[in-house]
Design an enzyme around this catalytic site. Structure first.
Site, mmCIF file in Angstrom:
data_model
loop_
_atom_site.group_PDB
_atom_site.id
_atom_site.type_symbol
_atom_site.label_atom_id
_atom_site.label_comp_id
_atom_site.label_asym_id
_atom_site.label_seq_id
_atom_site.Cartn_x
_atom_site.Cartn_y
_atom_site.Cartn_z
ATOM 1 N N PHE A 11 0.858 -1.182 0.000
ATOM 2 C CA PHE A 11 0.000 0.000 0.000
ATOM 3 C C PHE A 11 0.900 1.240 0.000
ATOM 4 O O PHE A 11 1.850 1.323 0.782
ATOM 5 C CB PHE A 11 -0.931 -0.002 1.212
ATOM 6 C CG PHE A 11 -1.949 1.096 1.137
ATOM 7 C CD1 PHE A 11 -3.027 0.992 0.273
ATOM 8 C CD2 PHE A 11 -1.804 2.252 1.883
ATOM 9 C CE1 PHE A 11 -3.958 2.014 0.174
ATOM 10 C CE2 PHE A 11 -2.734 3.278 1.786
ATOM 11 C CZ PHE A 11 -3.815 3.159 0.934
ATOM 12 N N ASP A 14 2.793 -4.763 8.711
ATOM 13 C CA ASP A 14 1.567 -3.980 8.618
ATOM 14 C C ASP A 14 0.398 -4.961 8.526
ATOM 15 O O ASP A 14 0.335 -5.776 7.596
ATOM 16 C CB ASP A 14 1.637 -3.081 7.368
ATOM 17 C CG ASP A 14 0.401 -2.194 7.220
ATOM 18 O OD1 ASP A 14 -0.655 -2.513 7.814
ATOM 19 O OD2 ASP A 14 0.487 -1.195 6.493
ATOM 20 N N TYR A 22 -10.332 0.321 11.245
ATOM 21 C CA TYR A 22 -11.574 0.682 10.547
ATOM 22 C C TYR A 22 -11.952 -0.283 9.429
ATOM 23 O O TYR A 22 -12.945 -0.080 8.772
ATOM 24 C CB TYR A 22 -11.541 2.128 10.035
ATOM 25 C CG TYR A 22 -10.389 2.529 9.141
ATOM 26 C CD1 TYR A 22 -10.358 2.145 7.819
ATOM 27 C CD2 TYR A 22 -9.357 3.324 9.625
ATOM 28 C CE1 TYR A 22 -9.321 2.533 6.992
ATOM 29 C CE2 TYR A 22 -8.310 3.717 8.811
ATOM 30 C CZ TYR A 22 -8.302 3.319 7.491
ATOM 31 O OH TYR A 22 -7.277 3.713 6.680
ATOM 32 N N LYS A 23 -11.133 -1.307 9.219
ATOM 33 C CA LYS A 23 -11.465 -2.305 8.197
ATOM 34 C C LYS A 23 -12.158 -3.486 8.880
ATOM 35 O O LYS A 23 -13.315 -3.380 9.282
ATOM 36 C CB LYS A 23 -10.192 -2.721 7.461
ATOM 37 C CG LYS A 23 -9.504 -1.562 6.720
ATOM 38 C CD LYS A 23 -8.194 -2.036 6.093
ATOM 39 C CE LYS A 23 -7.432 -0.882 5.460
ATOM 40 N NZ LYS A 23 -8.074 -0.355 4.248
ATOM 41 N N ARG A 82 -12.277 -5.611 -6.223
ATOM 42 C CA ARG A 82 -11.863 -6.150 -4.931
ATOM 43 C C ARG A 82 -13.094 -6.436 -4.089
ATOM 44 O O ARG A 82 -13.956 -5.558 -3.923
ATOM 45 C CB ARG A 82 -10.981 -5.095 -4.255
ATOM 46 C CG ARG A 82 -10.097 -5.600 -3.173
ATOM 47 C CD ARG A 82 -9.157 -4.498 -2.697
ATOM 48 N NE ARG A 82 -9.884 -3.467 -1.955
ATOM 49 C CZ ARG A 82 -9.324 -2.727 -0.981
ATOM 50 N NH1 ARG A 82 -8.048 -2.885 -0.666
ATOM 51 N NH2 ARG A 82 -10.028 -1.817 -0.356
#
Lengths: 416, 416
Positions: B129, B201, B226-227, B375
């Site tokens: 990312f 990560d 938050y995922k 995705r």
């Protein structure tokens, strides 16, 4: 000397009196700690429900665009800008004061180091809020380039500290303990005259008094939205970069939100051309959204009106304490001159901690700061003149009846 | 091949089916984007009201102690720890993933530099990312010590990149685009074998599958709430530091919350003896408080059960797409092997962006990532097997009827 009736008269004539209705203030409390955590704008409850239930719950991922979450740091920054003498596209509401200070100080030190490597001193006051000093210490240690944090004990010592090896003058405009106010324009000019850049912390001045960053020709600034701006507990901080530096300063915290095209998902960082480069990671949207409710109230007045009332409130408080609490060991540590006073008044007392605990127990909420300092914030949006009267009466009662002896005991038990 | 009825049967037998009730999911939507923003736990609405109206509004400044605001980062960290194979006192919920990555990477590079100055390479995947790469780039530029970001194009190339000049191997456990899962224990051992430290990560693995930081002997980690952890939009990130490094690593972001005694207000920074030193500034309390609502749901199950259902969901999705969307130019980019798959499935399509817009318009929310990738995240807490069926049918409809031609046009208009 003013009486309680005089205070009620002042409230009756106060053009800002109507703004108090915008806030939720618990009954039976005189709140003089808005310089630490501002009270809740009534609108914040509905706004929180809207963000949580509608935007998050129903909008889900779509709200990043549809509810404007992505642009919140810039939109809130543009709304905050007029309060600090900044223009649109110059301010971001994002991250914390400490993190923003790191970004800007690092950018400024790197800029100086590349041009004049001998400039490795950061001039600061020893009495500054500790996080400002700690951040500078951590950065200097990280850089391993011989940077020095040069601390002065008194504001009068700042000019002498500005030698030719100074990279940055980093000051907090209003001292968190004493409430003393710096002359931003004069000190910035002094720094520039010695080839240094000026970085200002507005934690205790944004929303407390008129700030004019552009007028003072400052280079960069940070500040806080949860004190005088009433953004909520720990609400995101803000930062400002002078237009002349926006395309020059480089942030060390080069996260994806500061990329020129975040959704291009490029492996190589390319900074946003403007202040946006000082964004870093994904922001805490619920807390951030509530900042708007605090700013809404400021749009119903202006900083000049607020300053007039702020000085009237602090003048009254000083006068009443000196009259009605005469004989007790209270030492005024806030400057009497208007030009050198923020929007708080602090007194030193040998039993300061216990006195403040007793006052809080009596319904007057100020706060305590080492060493021995009773700190009272006066925020003209919701503080009445009669609140000043009641606060002084409560202080007088605590001192006269020595209720602080008991309060201290209770508090220490509660902490263990 | 499974039928819709088979999917309903799987749901009827699903031991986790009851957890879906804990979430607010908009009617008429199949939400397969919980790997970007998790949906709202129903409890979050009441919790937000409690924090805003009671704790902030009524408690005011007293809530820093009375409501436990000051200890939230540590308390939430302790609750999150079991989900990632960590112990109490090892995890903090604070700041953003980008900021936390900067803290830890800076600490690790400084530690290596002080002992083995030749170790100046950070090994990373080019497809990581972007913020991870950008943060490393910004830090390397700030340090001016010749640090190099060594990017590999394929996971298979990592071992060859681990030369004797490597300071840190920095990887994201599950790739945000492909959903490919790294073997954390094997890669950490490989890094250690070459004298490098391993920084992980967990943005797409925490809450998505069993993570075992201690078992893998990792050195430090960051991640996102938050995922898969459903903490709310932009809710604070987390960081983990292995116990052996807690008193050794030094954070460059040495803010007052990480001081050994924040309220002693000392000018000189002294780090907290433990992981607490990686705290920095005052946290966004409203957003942070809601993280608890997401964690509450995880206490009703365990990661092994979630992993079993996750793999069943992604297996089903792959099988159904390959059967029912056969003939369309969809290329599976997610590994088929369970041991190499996270909790998402990605397909490349030449018109990927438009196809996803059409799917979203049809009520199936996934997301799009460059280049050409559709995705889909599968989160066993609330995703049903019949949702998988409906998503595949909607995808088939979009491809067969080419509704994406129209959707693309609409979306582009909407953006301008």
């Amino acid at each position: 000397m003013p009486t309680r009736d005089d205070c009620l008269q002042l409230d009756a004539r106060d053009p800002l009196a109507g703004l108090r209705e915008a806030f939720d203030l618990p009954p039976g409390v005189v709140y003089l700690d808005g310089n630490s955590l501002g009270p809740r704008p009534k609108a914040a409850a509905e706004r929180a429900a809207q963000v949580v239930v509608q935007e998050w719950g129903q909008g889900l991922i779509r709200s990043w665009n549809d509810a404007g979450w992505f642009t919140l740091p810039r939109r809130l920054g543009d709304r905050l800008a007029p309060l600090i003498g900044a223009g649109p596209g110059e301010v971001l509401v994002t991250d914390t004061t400490s993190v923003n200070l790191f970004k800007l100080l690092a950018a400024m030190l790197a800029h100086q180091h590349a041009r004049q490597p001998r400039r490795r001193a950061i001039v600061c006051e020893r009495g500054n809020f500790p996080t400002d000093l700690h951040i500078a210490q951590g950065l200097a240690k990280l850089l391993q380039q011989g940077h020095e944090l040069r601390l002065v004990d008194r504001a009068e010592d700042i000019p002498a500290a500005l030698a030719d090896d100074v990279a940055v003058l980093m000051l907090t405009q209003v001292d968190y303990r004493t409430g003393a106010l710096h002359d931003m324009a004069a000190l910035t000019a002094l720094a520039h005259g010695h080839g240094a850049l000026a970085l200002w912390d507005l934690a205790h001045s944004a929303g407390a008094l008129p700030v004019d960053l552009r007028g003072a020709d400052a280079d960069a600034a940070v500040g806080c939205t949860y004190k005088y701006l009433n953004g909520g507990p720990g609400s995101p901080a803000f930062l400002w970069v002078a237009p002349r530096w926006q395309a020059v300063f480089e942030t060390p915290l080069s996260g994806w939100w500061g990329h020129a095209e975040p959704f291009a998902m490029e492996p190589q960082y390319r900074p946003d051309p403007g202040v946006g480069r000082f964004l870093c990671g994904t922001q805490a949207i619920v807390s951030q959204s509530l900042v708007a409710c605090g700013l809404d109230v400021f749009e119903r007045t202006d900083m000049a009106c607020l300053r007039t009332k702020s000085l009237a409130l602090t003048d009254l408080f000083i006068a009443l304490v000196e009259e009605r609490c005469a004989g007790f060991p209270l030492e005024l540590v806030t400057p009497r001159e208007h030009a050198r006073r923020g929007s708080q008044v602090s007194w030193r007392h040998p039993q300061g901690y216990a006195v403040m605990q007793a006052l809080i127990a009596a319904g007057v909420i100020g706060d305590y700061r080492e060493p021995g300092i009773l700190r009272f914030g006066f925020t003209p949006l919701y503080t009445r003149f009669v609140d000043v009267w009641e606060a002084v009466e409560a202080l007088r009662d605590v001192l006269q009846n020595e209720t602080w002896r008991e309060a201290r005991f209770q508090t220490r038990s509660a902490v263990t």
